[in-house]
Design a protein around this motif. Sequence first.
Motif, PDB file in Angstrom:
ATOM      1  N   ASN A 223      29.600  10.591 -35.833  1.00  0.00           N
ATOM      2  CA  ASN A 223      30.315  10.138 -37.019  1.00  0.00           C
ATOM      3  C   ASN A 223      29.350   9.371 -37.929  1.00  0.00           C
ATOM      4  O   ASN A 223      28.352   8.823 -37.453  1.00  0.00           O
ATOM      5  N   PRO A 224      29.653   9.288 -39.215  1.00  0.00           N
ATOM      6  CA  PRO A 224      28.731   8.613 -40.142  1.00  0.00           C
ATOM      7  C   PRO A 224      28.398   7.181 -39.744  1.00  0.00           C
ATOM      8  O   PRO A 224      27.280   6.707 -39.989  1.00  0.00           O
ATOM      9  N   GLU A 225      29.356   6.464 -39.134  1.00  0.00           N
ATOM     10  CA  GLU A 225      29.111   5.064 -38.778  1.00  0.00           C
ATOM     11  C   GLU A 225      28.310   4.901 -37.489  1.00  0.00           C
ATOM     12  O   GLU A 225      27.908   3.790 -37.138  1.00  0.00           O
TER      13      GLU A 225
ATOM     14  N   PHE B 118      18.320   5.294 -36.711  1.00  0.00           N
ATOM     15  CA  PHE B 118      18.559   6.724 -36.780  1.00  0.00           C
ATOM     16  C   PHE B 118      19.953   6.987 -37.341  1.00  0.00           C
ATOM     17  O   PHE B 118      20.947   6.443 -36.855  1.00  0.00           O
ATOM     18  N   GLN B 119      20.019   7.824 -38.372  1.00  0.00           N
ATOM     19  CA  GLN B 119      21.290   8.228 -38.969  1.00  0.00           C
ATOM     20  C   GLN B 119      21.714   9.546 -38.322  1.00  0.00           C
ATOM     21  O   GLN B 119      20.938  10.500 -38.285  1.00  0.00           O
ATOM     22  N   PRO B 120      22.931   9.619 -37.811  1.00  0.00           N
ATOM     23  CA  PRO B 120      23.331  10.831 -37.093  1.00  0.00           C
ATOM     24  C   PRO B 120      23.496  12.035 -38.002  1.00  0.00           C
ATOM     25  O   PRO B 120      23.896  11.914 -39.167  1.00  0.00           O
TER      26      PRO B 120
ATOM     27  N   THR C 223      36.774   8.165 -25.245  1.00  0.00           N
ATOM     28  CA  THR C 223      36.568   8.533 -26.638  1.00  0.00           C
ATOM     29  C   THR C 223      35.106   8.316 -27.003  1.00  0.00           C
ATOM     30  O   THR C 223      34.526   7.276 -26.668  1.00  0.00           O
ATOM     31  N   PHE C 224      34.517   9.284 -27.692  1.00  0.00           N
ATOM     32  CA  PHE C 224      33.108   9.199 -28.084  1.00  0.00           C
ATOM     33  C   PHE C 224      32.977   9.514 -29.577  1.00  0.00           C
ATOM     34  O   PHE C 224      33.740  10.308 -30.126  1.00  0.00           O
ATOM     35  N   ASN C 225      31.990   8.893 -30.218  1.00  0.00           N
ATOM     36  CA  ASN C 225      31.747   9.178 -31.630  1.00  0.00           C
ATOM     37  C   ASN C 225      30.316   9.626 -31.908  1.00  0.00           C
ATOM     38  O   ASN C 225      29.898   9.709 -33.065  1.00  0.00           O
TER      39      ASN C 225
END
Length: 205
Positions: free
Chosen positions: A73-75, A85-87, A108-110
Amino acid sequence: MQDTQNLFSQNLEQWFNLNLQDGDVRIQQGFLSPGVSADLFFILYKETPWKTRQIELYGKTYDQPRLIAWYGNPEATYSYSGVMFQPLAWTETLLRVKQLVEIETRATFNSVLLNLYRNQNDSISLHSDDEFGLNPTIASLSLGESRKFVLKHKTEKRTVRFCLHSGDLLLMQGETQQHWKHGIDKSRKPCGARINLTFRLIEKG
């Protein structure tokens, strides 16, 4: 890939618990069937924009002995060795796998970190994923070549080693990261490539 209903077993009793006194580590062998594991390995191997991550030790910069890719996710930004690191945006394939893993682990995973171990010379040193909050739940899916997974206690002389095979799902939760380090050693025997998907929940405090 096959329909998601056929990719995994819904019987949670198939988890094998390592029964660690101060950690909770479980394995579900054959979470994905051999055929699905092979298909998923091929897709990820070809489609993932693999990169080399560098680390600095004693004033020198080294390439880590594996390739990586970070999705989420963006966050779900990730800081490692002073680098942020930006995903990458989720792919349809990774979202489907995440859904399967979340159902089976009831977590739950993001985000997910993909590691590509190209051969027997690639590895990851012993470490703890304790930067992801107190007592994180981490699910790790293995694809491709079998490799030996190592757990080493931080304060006691206890070490556990076992092989993770293609399609196996590893779950680490509870106080595991507080008391144990884990890693993948180099292999003395020649071996092919392995892809590992490590699902995490990154919470912003």
